[in-house]
Write a protein that holds these residues in place. Structure first.
Motif, mmCIF file in Angstrom:
data_model
loop_
_atom_site.group_PDB
_atom_site.id
_atom_site.type_symbol
_atom_site.label_atom_id
_atom_site.label_comp_id
_atom_site.label_asym_id
_atom_site.label_seq_id
_atom_site.Cartn_x
_atom_site.Cartn_y
_atom_site.Cartn_z
ATOM 1 N N ASP A 323 1.091 -0.671 0.035
ATOM 2 C CA ASP A 323 0.095 -0.310 -0.473
ATOM 3 C C ASP A 323 0.907 0.704 -0.186
ATOM 4 O O ASP A 323 1.274 1.833 1.050
ATOM 5 N N VAL A 324 1.294 1.566 -1.359
ATOM 6 C CA VAL A 324 2.085 2.695 -1.567
ATOM 7 C C VAL A 324 1.703 4.236 -0.793
ATOM 8 O O VAL A 324 2.740 4.944 -0.736
ATOM 9 N N ASN A 325 0.432 4.627 -1.001
ATOM 10 C CA ASN A 325 -0.307 6.020 -0.438
ATOM 11 C C ASN A 325 -1.319 5.523 0.670
ATOM 12 O O ASN A 325 -1.599 6.768 0.735
ATOM 13 N N ASP A 326 -1.158 4.708 1.145
ATOM 14 C CA ASP A 326 -1.767 4.469 2.849
ATOM 15 C C ASP A 326 -3.511 4.858 3.057
ATOM 16 O O ASP A 326 -3.909 5.143 3.466
ATOM 17 N N ASP A 327 -3.493 4.323 1.381
ATOM 18 C CA ASP A 327 -5.051 4.374 1.312
ATOM 19 C C ASP A 327 -6.017 2.744 1.864
ATOM 20 O O ASP A 327 -6.963 2.779 1.212
ATOM 21 N N LEU A 328 -4.890 2.492 2.140
ATOM 22 C CA LEU A 328 -5.774 0.850 3.058
ATOM 23 C C LEU A 328 -6.540 -0.081 1.609
ATOM 24 O O LEU A 328 -6.710 -1.404 1.714
ATOM 25 N N THR A 329 -5.179 0.135 0.303
ATOM 26 C CA THR A 329 -5.333 -1.379 -0.878
ATOM 27 C C THR A 329 -4.289 -0.822 -1.433
ATOM 28 O O THR A 329 -3.335 -0.664 -0.983
ATOM 29 N N THR A 330 -4.814 -2.331 -2.396
ATOM 30 C CA THR A 330 -3.193 -3.452 -2.760
ATOM 31 C C THR A 330 -2.978 -2.264 -3.684
ATOM 32 O O THR A 330 -3.230 -2.981 -4.551
ATOM 33 N N ASP A 331 -1.560 -2.327 -3.987
ATOM 34 C CA ASP A 331 -1.285 -1.572 -5.004
ATOM 35 C C ASP A 331 0.109 -2.474 -5.426
ATOM 36 O O ASP A 331 0.649 -2.555 -5.092
ATOM 37 N N PHE A 332 0.574 -2.422 -7.054
ATOM 38 C CA PHE A 332 1.210 -3.358 -8.008
ATOM 39 C C PHE A 332 2.775 -2.273 -8.285
ATOM 40 O O PHE A 332 2.533 -1.510 -9.026
ATOM 41 N N PHE A 333 3.371 -2.997 -8.333
ATOM 42 C CA PHE A 333 4.642 -2.078 -9.032
ATOM 43 C C PHE A 333 5.283 -3.367 -9.283
ATOM 44 O O PHE A 333 5.341 -5.048 -9.589
ATOM 45 N N ILE A 334 5.517 -3.382 -11.238
ATOM 46 C CA ILE A 334 6.117 -4.331 -11.906
ATOM 47 C C ILE A 334 7.893 -3.484 -12.227
ATOM 48 O O ILE A 334 7.647 -2.438 -13.108
ATOM 49 N N THR A 335 8.535 -4.558 -12.899
ATOM 50 C CA THR A 335 10.148 -4.248 -13.115
ATOM 51 C C THR A 335 9.561 -4.491 -14.450
ATOM 52 O O THR A 335 9.129 -5.889 -14.959
ATOM 53 N N HIS A 336 10.949 -4.246 -15.285
ATOM 54 C CA HIS A 336 10.585 -4.634 -17.017
ATOM 55 C C HIS A 336 12.114 -3.852 -17.595
ATOM 56 O O HIS A 336 13.127 -4.110 -17.383
ATOM 57 N N ILE A 500 -3.183 -7.121 8.351
ATOM 58 C CA ILE A 500 -3.367 -6.666 9.441
ATOM 59 C C ILE A 500 -2.942 -5.184 9.324
ATOM 60 O O ILE A 500 -2.879 -4.466 8.340
ATOM 61 N N THR A 501 -3.762 -4.803 10.035
ATOM 62 C CA THR A 501 -4.422 -3.172 9.807
ATOM 63 C C THR A 501 -3.655 -2.940 11.050
ATOM 64 O O THR A 501 -4.406 -2.790 12.496
ATOM 65 N N GLY A 505 -3.086 6.552 16.080
ATOM 66 C CA GLY A 505 -3.463 7.944 16.329
ATOM 67 C C GLY A 505 -4.771 8.167 15.196
ATOM 68 O O GLY A 505 -5.563 6.971 15.279
ATOM 69 N N ASP A 506 -5.061 8.939 14.450
ATOM 70 C CA ASP A 506 -5.956 8.900 13.734
ATOM 71 C C ASP A 506 -5.401 8.449 12.088
ATOM 72 O O ASP A 506 -6.276 8.880 11.122
ATOM 73 N N GLN A 507 -4.489 7.608 11.977
ATOM 74 C CA GLN A 507 -4.014 7.272 10.697
ATOM 75 C C GLN A 507 -4.087 5.413 10.984
ATOM 76 O O GLN A 507 -3.860 4.985 11.922
ATOM 77 N N GLN A 508 -4.083 4.763 9.739
ATOM 78 C CA GLN A 508 -4.713 3.079 9.530
ATOM 79 C C GLN A 508 -3.316 2.894 9.192
ATOM 80 O O GLN A 508 -2.953 3.572 7.325
ATOM 81 N N LYS A 509 -2.254 2.352 8.817
ATOM 82 C CA LYS A 509 -1.455 1.637 8.052
ATOM 83 C C LYS A 509 -1.731 0.081 8.338
ATOM 84 O O LYS A 509 -1.996 -0.693 8.922
ATOM 85 N N LYS A 510 -1.782 -0.650 6.748
ATOM 86 C CA LYS A 510 -2.469 -2.405 5.954
ATOM 87 C C LYS A 510 -1.307 -2.725 5.334
ATOM 88 O O LYS A 510 -0.714 -2.301 4.520
ATOM 89 N N HIS A 511 -1.061 -3.860 6.051
ATOM 90 C CA HIS A 511 0.673 -5.059 4.891
ATOM 91 C C HIS A 511 -1.040 -6.175 5.433
ATOM 92 O O HIS A 511 -1.324 -6.878 6.136
ATOM 93 N N GLU A 512 -0.243 -7.137 3.926
ATOM 94 C CA GLU A 512 -0.103 -8.609 3.579
ATOM 95 C C GLU A 512 0.828 -9.492 3.412
ATOM 96 O O GLU A 512 1.341 -9.287 3.556
ATOM 97 N N ILE A 513 -0.308 -10.937 4.346
ATOM 98 C CA ILE A 513 1.032 -11.703 4.541
ATOM 99 C C ILE A 513 1.043 -12.350 3.727
ATOM 100 O O ILE A 513 -0.476 -13.197 2.941
ATOM 101 N N ASN A 514 2.003 -11.792 2.214
ATOM 102 C CA ASN A 514 2.779 -12.320 1.325
ATOM 103 C C ASN A 514 3.933 -12.814 1.073
ATOM 104 O O ASN A 514 4.463 -11.632 0.306
ATOM 105 N N PRO A 515 4.682 -14.324 1.270
ATOM 106 C CA PRO A 515 5.815 -14.366 0.897
ATOM 107 C C PRO A 515 5.968 -14.696 -0.470
ATOM 108 O O PRO A 515 7.192 -14.561 -0.176
ATOM 109 N N GLY A 516 5.218 -14.821 -1.600
ATOM 110 C CA GLY A 516 5.603 -14.871 -2.426
ATOM 111 C C GLY A 516 5.770 -13.756 -3.499
ATOM 112 O O GLY A 516 5.254 -13.824 -4.930
ATOM 113 N N TYR A 517 5.888 -12.827 -3.306
ATOM 114 C CA TYR A 517 5.718 -11.556 -4.678
ATOM 115 C C TYR A 517 8.178 -11.923 -5.062
ATOM 116 O O TYR A 517 8.187 -12.634 -4.709
#
Length: 571
Positions: A323-336, A500-501, A505-517
């Motif tokens: 979540d690169v912008n802390d909006d509690l959604t999953t973002d993807f970064f791809i190498t090329h 996991i969120t 304070g008034d801010q939230q951060k979210k990650h996901e258990i995901n070993p396969g990236y």
């Protein structure tokens, strides 16, 4: 034993060829990136001093066998359940048996000892697979509490079951898994939420070694994927009894014949069921949405994750997820590939994904100078913002090969670190970390893990035809932190896909258990949060697979914790 004279000449020539041209560099003469400054960096390579001595053998045989440059992968795993991470490194070897030496080339397992040193335990562990190795996925397939290992190979994958006594057993045939295609990345996930981990295998191309390809100057070079047809990926359902069933056709996965290299799993539409994102080489990427009935639908085009902002498919390799912008959604970064652009797809909710590479600092207007492979997000300085690491290496020669140069030199490139600047923006700070960026090698598989249990992620890099490197994270911390392990007693393991969120304070951060990236690799199962200047965590909300919510309170910061399902509050 008597050898024909032509065989002796052949062997002597190959020995000289490999000895002189096997790698870009050695530890006595390391090419340094022009961007690397002389000041001390924060990611020193500690592999040699810790006993992690490994040299990837790609089996160069002068015929430009394409799989030589695609691998190798790497893995952090605690295979012996002693609380610290061990390391598994993929090797390749000589596919052309005509040139095979008497040395047996296998993957290598390194156990971390109590003093922090690594011991090579490959022989006694039984995990020395001798296939032409590509990648690795790590998971507990039988819910017995220890991690098993799936290895992707060129022609013939392997599944090894952890016996719980420090040894592994090859159960490939017994399991019913039979993938003879050229596979690359793989990922475990429980797509039907039955409590047993299923397996997705990415396959690459229908390779024909008899085809001769050349570089821009007409000299023989490695073929690219455009020279071959793609092949279908595979998906295996875990039956819960040690066997798997191939459901590639019935699930809908086999309907596409693509050229796959990377894969991640994530519940992208937040319906409680894990989905799949597949990076394809020079073709549209796939976003498989779980239909919750044993089938998947490719919604990559509809959701804006198939091609870049210009409508072009790119040579996609590795995938970072976060979540690169802390909006509690999953973002993807791809190498090329060099000449394209690394692409950041941000999750815009109902609008799907948007290519925000330019605004993030990965500008489409400026052509990418390097070819990226392994990648991952981490908050290396604990300021509360995700940073990014990329490892690079060419696949085609682009400059003149000088006589006497090491074989891999025309394919070598420096690796990069990007500092998260907030709001999904990044800045290249590679020159501030010369102990990481100075190594100009042909890097491929990269894994992130906290091998020294100090609360931050270290970087493991496996290089084609060169030594593996373990970069310890010594970066100055500008904020507080917490690392979180989860455990579900009903399945006796950490459930992949657990979200996991943190409420800070008034801010939230979210990650996901995901070993396969990343690329061909498996990473630390724990989640690592940088907290910045925050001094307390109000609560932690855990969303277990299937959307069961549980809340944990009274959590102190600057520590590693383990959250056990059923010990919090919720339903």
């Amino acid at each position: 034993m008597n050898f024909p004279i032509n065989k002796i000449v052949q062997f002597v020539f190959l020995s000289l060829f490999i000895g002189l041209f096997s790698a870009c560099n050695n530890d006595g003469d390391v090419p340094v990136s022009e961007n690397a400054k002389s000041k001390k960096g924060a990611f020193p390579d500690v592999a040699k001093e810790l006993g992690l001595v490994f040299q990837h053998e790609p089996g160069v045989d002068t015929t430009y066998f394409m799989p030589e440059y695609v691998g190798p992968g790497s893995a952090f795993l605690d295979y012996d359940n002693d609380g610290d991470l061990d390391i598994y490194l993929i090797n390749s070897g000589f596919y052309n048996t005509r040139y095979a030496s008497t040395k047996i080339v296998t993957n290598q397992l390194f156990r971390q000892e109590e003093n922090g040193q690594f011991s090579n335990v490959t022989l006694e562990s039984g995990l020395g697979d001798d296939g032409f190795g590509m990648g690795v996925a790590v998971a507990d397939i039988d819910n017995d509490g220890d991690l098993d290992v799936y290895i992707t190979n060129f022609e013939g994958d392997k599944l090894y079951r952890n016996m719980g006594d420090g040894t592994f057993q090859d159960v490939t045939s017994k399991s019913g898994i039979s993938n003879s295609l050229w596979s690359t990345s793989a990922a475990f996930f429980d797509f039907d939420l039955d409590g047993y981990l299923d397996l997705y295998v990415v396959n690459y191309v229908d390779y024909d070694h008899s085809l001769r390809c050349t570089d821009y100057s007409g000299r023989q070079d490695y073929c690219g994927p455009e020279s071959f047809h793609g092949v279908p990926d595979a998906i295996y359902h875990n039956n819960g009894d040690g066997t798997f069933t191939d459901i590639s056709k019935s699930s809908g996965i086999a309907q596409f014949r693509k050229k796959g290299l990377g894969v991640v799993t994530s519940d992208v539409n937040n319906d409680g069921y894990p989905d799949l994102y597949v990076a394809n080489d020079g073709e549209d990427n796939l976003l498989w949405i779980n239909q919750k009935n044993g089938t998947f639908r490719n919604d990559a085009a509809i959701l804006g994750a198939a091609v870049n902002v210009n409508g072009h498919p790119e040579a996609s390799m590795g995938i970072a997820i976060g979540d690169v912008n802390d909006d509690l959604t999953t973002d993807f970064f791809i190498t090329h590939l060099a000449g394209e652009s690394n692409t950041l797809y941000t999750n815009e909710g109902a609008l799907g994904y948007m290519d925000n590479s330019a605004s993030a600092g990965f500008d489409h207007v400026k052509l990418l100078p390097y070819t990226g492979f392994g990648t991952g997000f981490l908050d290396y300085n604990k300021d509360g913002l995700l940073d990014l690491v990329i490892v690079n290496g060419k696949v085609r020669r682009t400059e003149k090969l000088v006589a006497g140069d090491p074989y891999w030199k025309p394919y070598c490139e420096p690796n990069q670190i990007f500092l998260g600047a907030g709001k999904g923006k990044f800045r290249d700070v590679s020159d501030e970390f010369p102990e990481f960026s100075q190594y100009v090698e042909t890097s491929r598989g990269m894994a992130l893990g906290d091998y020294d249990n100090d609360g931050d992620l270290d970087i493991l890099v496996n290089n084609c035809g060169a030594p593996a490197r373990l970069h310890r994270n010594d970066a100055e911390r500008v904020g507080n932190w917490i690392s979180i392990e989860v455990f579900d007693p009903t399945v006796n393991r950490a459930p992949i896909g657990t979200k996991i969120t943190l409420q800070i304070g008034d801010q939230q951060k979210k990650h996901e258990i995901n070993p396969g990236y990343s690329y061909l690799s498996s990473n630390d199962y724990r989640c690592f949060f940088g907290l910045g200047k925050a001094t307390a965590i109000k609560q932690i909300v855990v969303e277990w697979p299937g959307k069961q919510m549980e809340t944990f309170s009274d959590i102190a910061i600057n520590q590693q914790i383990k959250l056990v399902k059923g010990s919090g509050t919720g339903k």
